[in-house]
Scaffold this motif. Structure first.
Motif, PDB file in Angstrom:
ATOM      1  N   SER A  84     -39.068  -4.339  28.066  1.00  0.00           N
ATOM      2  CA  SER A  84     -40.131  -4.922  27.258  1.00  0.00           C
ATOM      3  C   SER A  84     -40.251  -4.108  25.968  1.00  0.00           C
ATOM      4  O   SER A  84     -39.756  -2.977  25.893  1.00  0.00           O
ATOM      5  N   PRO A  85     -40.912  -4.642  24.938  1.00  0.00           N
ATOM      6  CA  PRO A  85     -41.098  -3.853  23.710  1.00  0.00           C
ATOM      7  C   PRO A  85     -41.740  -2.493  23.973  1.00  0.00           C
ATOM      8  O   PRO A  85     -41.344  -1.491  23.369  1.00  0.00           O
ATOM      9  N   ALA A  86     -42.699  -2.452  24.887  1.00  0.00           N
ATOM     10  CA  ALA A  86     -43.352  -1.177  25.202  1.00  0.00           C
ATOM     11  C   ALA A  86     -42.356  -0.202  25.833  1.00  0.00           C
ATOM     12  O   ALA A  86     -42.356   1.000  25.531  1.00  0.00           O
ATOM     13  N   LYS A  87     -41.486  -0.731  26.698  1.00  0.00           N
ATOM     14  CA  LYS A  87     -40.491   0.109  27.356  1.00  0.00           C
ATOM     15  C   LYS A  87     -39.457   0.605  26.347  1.00  0.00           C
ATOM     16  O   LYS A  87     -38.940   1.728  26.453  1.00  0.00           O
ATOM     17  N   VAL A  88     -39.140  -0.237  25.367  1.00  0.00           N
ATOM     18  CA  VAL A  88     -38.225   0.171  24.299  1.00  0.00           C
ATOM     19  C   VAL A  88     -38.748   1.406  23.590  1.00  0.00           C
ATOM     20  O   VAL A  88     -38.026   2.394  23.388  1.00  0.00           O
ATOM     21  N   LEU A  89     -40.015   1.358  23.208  1.00  0.00           N
ATOM     22  CA  LEU A  89     -40.613   2.476  22.479  1.00  0.00           C
ATOM     23  C   LEU A  89     -40.688   3.726  23.346  1.00  0.00           C
ATOM     24  O   LEU A  89     -40.486   4.847  22.866  1.00  0.00           O
ATOM     25  N   GLN A  90     -40.947   3.526  24.642  1.00  0.00           N
ATOM     26  CA  GLN A  90     -40.982   4.660  25.564  1.00  0.00           C
ATOM     27  C   GLN A  90     -39.604   5.327  25.644  1.00  0.00           C
ATOM     28  O   GLN A  90     -39.493   6.556  25.591  1.00  0.00           O
ATOM     29  N   SER A 102     -38.372  -9.436  18.341  1.00  0.00           N
ATOM     30  CA  SER A 102     -38.808  -9.679  16.959  1.00  0.00           C
ATOM     31  C   SER A 102     -38.037  -8.757  16.022  1.00  0.00           C
ATOM     32  O   SER A 102     -37.489  -7.723  16.445  1.00  0.00           O
ATOM     33  N   ASP A 103     -37.988  -9.100  14.762  1.00  0.00           N
ATOM     34  CA  ASP A 103     -37.319  -8.246  13.778  1.00  0.00           C
ATOM     35  C   ASP A 103     -37.939  -6.851  13.744  1.00  0.00           C
ATOM     36  O   ASP A 103     -37.246  -5.858  13.500  1.00  0.00           O
ATOM     37  N   GLU A 104     -39.230  -6.786  13.987  1.00  0.00           N
ATOM     38  CA  GLU A 104     -39.931  -5.497  13.963  1.00  0.00           C
ATOM     39  C   GLU A 104     -39.370  -4.551  15.020  1.00  0.00           C
ATOM     40  O   GLU A 104     -39.144  -3.356  14.755  1.00  0.00           O
ATOM     41  N   ILE A 105     -39.119  -5.067  16.226  1.00  0.00           N
ATOM     42  CA  ILE A 105     -38.537  -4.246  17.290  1.00  0.00           C
ATOM     43  C   ILE A 105     -37.063  -3.972  17.015  1.00  0.00           C
ATOM     44  O   ILE A 105     -36.577  -2.847  17.175  1.00  0.00           O
ATOM     45  N   LEU A 106     -36.334  -4.994  16.591  1.00  0.00           N
ATOM     46  CA  LEU A 106     -34.907  -4.817  16.307  1.00  0.00           C
ATOM     47  C   LEU A 106     -34.670  -3.736  15.256  1.00  0.00           C
ATOM     48  O   LEU A 106     -33.669  -3.008  15.305  1.00  0.00           O
ATOM     49  N   ILE A 118     -23.958 -13.473  15.224  1.00  0.00           N
ATOM     50  CA  ILE A 118     -23.181 -12.650  14.295  1.00  0.00           C
ATOM     51  C   ILE A 118     -23.847 -12.615  12.922  1.00  0.00           C
ATOM     52  O   ILE A 118     -23.867 -11.578  12.242  1.00  0.00           O
ATOM     53  N   GLU A 119     -24.406 -13.735  12.513  1.00  0.00           N
ATOM     54  CA  GLU A 119     -25.064 -13.830  11.203  1.00  0.00           C
ATOM     55  C   GLU A 119     -26.374 -13.050  11.159  1.00  0.00           C
ATOM     56  O   GLU A 119     -26.878 -12.734  10.072  1.00  0.00           O
ATOM     57  N   ASN A 120     -26.933 -12.742  12.319  1.00  0.00           N
ATOM     58  CA  ASN A 120     -28.183 -11.974  12.356  1.00  0.00           C
ATOM     59  C   ASN A 120     -27.927 -10.576  11.789  1.00  0.00           C
ATOM     60  O   ASN A 120     -27.045  -9.861  12.268  1.00  0.00           O
ATOM     61  N   PRO A 121     -28.671 -10.156  10.783  1.00  0.00           N
ATOM     62  CA  PRO A 121     -28.394  -8.857  10.139  1.00  0.00           C
ATOM     63  C   PRO A 121     -28.573  -7.659  11.062  1.00  0.00           C
ATOM     64  O   PRO A 121     -28.082  -6.561  10.755  1.00  0.00           O
ATOM     65  N   PHE A 122     -29.241  -7.851  12.184  1.00  0.00           N
ATOM     66  CA  PHE A 122     -29.446  -6.729  13.106  1.00  0.00           C
ATOM     67  C   PHE A 122     -28.295  -6.565  14.097  1.00  0.00           C
ATOM     68  O   PHE A 122     -28.233  -5.560  14.795  1.00  0.00           O
ATOM     69  N   THR A 123     -27.396  -7.527  14.172  1.00  0.00           N
ATOM     70  CA  THR A 123     -26.273  -7.426  15.113  1.00  0.00           C
ATOM     71  C   THR A 123     -25.225  -6.451  14.585  1.00  0.00           C
ATOM     72  O   THR A 123     -24.678  -6.637  13.506  1.00  0.00           O
ATOM     73  N   THR A 124     -24.971  -5.410  15.370  1.00  0.00           N
ATOM     74  CA  THR A 124     -23.968  -4.407  15.005  1.00  0.00           C
ATOM     75  C   THR A 124     -22.647  -4.659  15.707  1.00  0.00           C
ATOM     76  O   THR A 124     -21.581  -4.575  15.096  1.00  0.00           O
ATOM     77  N   ARG A 126     -28.767  -3.471   4.953  1.00  0.00           N
ATOM     78  CA  ARG A 126     -28.629  -4.887   4.616  1.00  0.00           C
ATOM     79  C   ARG A 126     -29.675  -5.746   5.311  1.00  0.00           C
ATOM     80  O   ARG A 126     -29.760  -6.947   5.058  1.00  0.00           O
ATOM     81  N   THR A 127     -30.449  -5.164   6.239  1.00  0.00           N
ATOM     82  CA  THR A 127     -31.439  -5.964   6.975  1.00  0.00           C
ATOM     83  C   THR A 127     -32.701  -6.169   6.158  1.00  0.00           C
ATOM     84  O   THR A 127     -32.980  -5.441   5.223  1.00  0.00           O
TER      85      THR A 127
END
Length: 560
Positions: A369-375, A409-413, A442-448, A559-560
């Motif tokens: 979850s977003p909270a777990k990501v931040l943790q 969301s872009d904010e989390i990405l 692939i077109e998503n700027p956050f995809t590495t 580029r994001t």
């Protein structure tokens, strides 16, 4: 000598039999969990003492006793007892994808289907489509799976092929003074359908292998070529007996595809090799007038053209890798903690570790979850302070959703250092929809990194169809790296697309998709198939130093 993966398969089957026999749920889940853990275990169980087995995490006394019995006898009493109540054909049906224990029980009890052959016949007469809980789509999937099983008969994944070849080599060395592995195993094919050896035949002598576990195929054997099987393993074994004069030539011939040997005008490489006595394979190519081609690249594709502008020293090696990307921890479905994954990675001498636990939609894998990501990112920051200059990169394996979107969301990405975008669900799209789905990701700027592009599982599941040139062209345009998933179950993207990736300037990353510390070592298989495709260090993302990869990731994020 039984491999961990074979013990894992045996325990998995036993768990299914226990469930089929209506045994206690906790017991069959114990074996199912043990199967998962053993397949990812570091170190061979057959080399461990009983105490070492018992000290293995997740292995209690009951499982340790079963493992010891399997190592000693190849099976265990509880499994043999469970088999007695079930026809062998029913047990074989567990190989069919799309039907689990409940459906197999229904087929057996309601239609008296007790073999894959009977299941196939029932599908062909449309009986399965009308059975409650099945339907026409399930029937089609069953037929496709049976066809796939028939096609894969006698084949081994690369890791099992290497293990089998080396174990058999040890057996044969007791009989033959000079014997080497050749053929598909030496060429590091992702799938092995024949295990081959070459034996030096001195003074015209000829001696067949005498080990009673080697069963000769009289029809296909000849005076200087023994063909057969080892024990009950379906994969054919061949042993070539050659004279000292022809040893080098035959070793090369037996470790090259026909198209590679057909190269050359007016004289082919094959003709040259049969007409000359040579001291080494390197000398063979030199006298033939071409650069030396490593065994894994002798496939008859573009290797001679590749050699005009590259050297073998440029090929990626395990030692050239500086970091390990795409890994999982106990934050999602991994078996080791973040600290354990990091400390072991550092102990192996790598400069960095890229974590990429599953994203929130992957509830089956305890996605974050977003909270777990931040943790997790907070813990990564703390560990980086402690373990520096070694560094953990903050990543995620984001599910590619049905419409091609990423899973946050872009904010989390934006909080990640890198994002691996992978498809895990709805793998039955047609080529147009599947390609469009990946193109949007692939077109998503956050995809590495584009993770395991086809989703294939070798010898178990075909990958979904893709327009690879369109996908690779898009990765070139949007500066997206393509993963070579190094798990021997995947080895995806297929090595045959590596030359086109390099032609278009697309970097590749050899990622283990590790779910425990032992999984890091799968990168060896990724390196083996990467070399088949001629992948160089310069085009391998995780051959970059920490400084270099941070610069590349920072440029991507800008580029994001």
């Amino acid at each position: 000598m039984i491999s961990n993966s074979e013990i894992s398969d045996l325990f998995s089957l036993h768990a299914n039999l226990l469930e089929l026999n209506n045994e206690d749920e906790r017991r069959y889940k114990t074996f199912a969990n043990a199967s998962y853990n053993i397949d990812r275990l570091e170190g061979n169980l057959y080399e461990m003492s009983e105490k070492q087995i018992l000290d293995t995490p997740g292995i209690g006394r009951m499982l340790a006793a079963a493992i010891s019995e399997v190592v000693e006898t190849g099976t265990f009493e509880e499994f043999e007892n469970a088999k007695e109540a079930i026809p062998l054909g029913v047990i074989d049906m567990f190989r069919v994808k799309g039907i689990g224990v409940k459906k197999i029980k229904q087929l057996w009890q309601e239609l008296d289907i007790d073999s894959i052959e009977k299941l196939k016949a029932a599908c062909q007469t449309n009986k399965i489509a009308t059975l409650k809980g099945f339907g026409e789509k399930t029937q089609i999937k069953i037929l496709a799976s049976i066809a796939f099983i028939d096609e894969q008969k006698g084949k081994l994944r690369l890791n099992k092929g290497i293990f089998f070849a080396n174990e058999l080599l040890a057996v044969l060395k007791t009989e033959f003074e000079k014997i080497e592995i050749v053929g598909q195993v030496r060429q590091n094919n992702e799938v092995i359908d024949r295990v081959s050896f070459i034996v030096l035949r001195e003074d015209g002598d000829f001696a067949e292998p005498m080990n009673p576990l080697l069963i000769k195929d009289w029809e296909n054997s000849s005076m200087f070529r023994w063909v057969g099987n080892f024990e009950s393993i379906e994969t054919p074994v061949e042993i070539h007996f050659v004279s000292p004069e022809e040893y080098v030539s035959q070793k090369l011939i037996l470790s090259a595809d026909e198209k590679h040997l057909a190269f050359g005008e007016p004289q082919s490489l094959l003709h040259f090799l049969t007409q000359n006595r040579l001291k080494s394979e390197e000398m063979a190519y030199e006298k033939f007038g071409t650069p030396y081609i490593v065994p894994e690249m002798r496939v008859g594709r573009n290797e001679f053209e590749w050699a005009k502008s590259n050297s073998n020293e440029n090929l990626v090696t395990y030692d050239s890798l500086k970091g390990i990307l795409h890994n999982h921890s106990t934050y999602s479905d991994g078996k080791n903690t973040l600290r354990e994954m990091a400390e072991y990675c550092k102990s192996l001498g790598f400069e960095y570790l890229g974590m990429a636990d599953h994203s929130q939609t992957a509830t089956y894998a305890q996605g974050l979850s977003p909270a777990k990501v931040l943790q997790q990112q907070e813990e990564i920051a703390e560990l980086n302070e402690e373990l520096g200059p070694f560094k953990i990169l903050k990543g995620i394996e984001s599910d590619i959703l049905m419409n091609g979107s990423l899973d946050y969301s872009d904010e989390i990405l934006a909080t990640f250092d890198y994002v691996v975008a992978s498809v895990h669900q709805t793998l039955n799209m047609d080529i147009v929809k599947a390609t469009d789905r990946l193109l949007k990701a692939i077109e998503n700027p956050f995809t590495t990194i584009l993770g395991h592009p086809t989703g294939r599982l070798l010898l178990a599941r075909e990958g979904y169809p893709l327009d690879f040139k369109t996908i690779i062209d898009a990765c070139a345009e949007y500066k997206v790296v393509i993963e070579i998933n190094a798990s021997p179950y995947r080895l995806d993207i297929d090595w045959r697309w590596i030359p086109y990736c390099m032609e278009k300037g697309v970097l590749l990353s050899i990622n283990p998709d590790a779910h425990n510390t032992a999984g890091y070592h799968d990168m060896e298989y990724g390196v083996k198939v990467a070399r088949k495709g001629g992948l160089t260090k310069a085009f391998t993302l995780n051959s970059f130093s920490l400084v270099e990869i941070e610069q590349l990731l920072a440029k991507k994020k800008s580029r994001t």
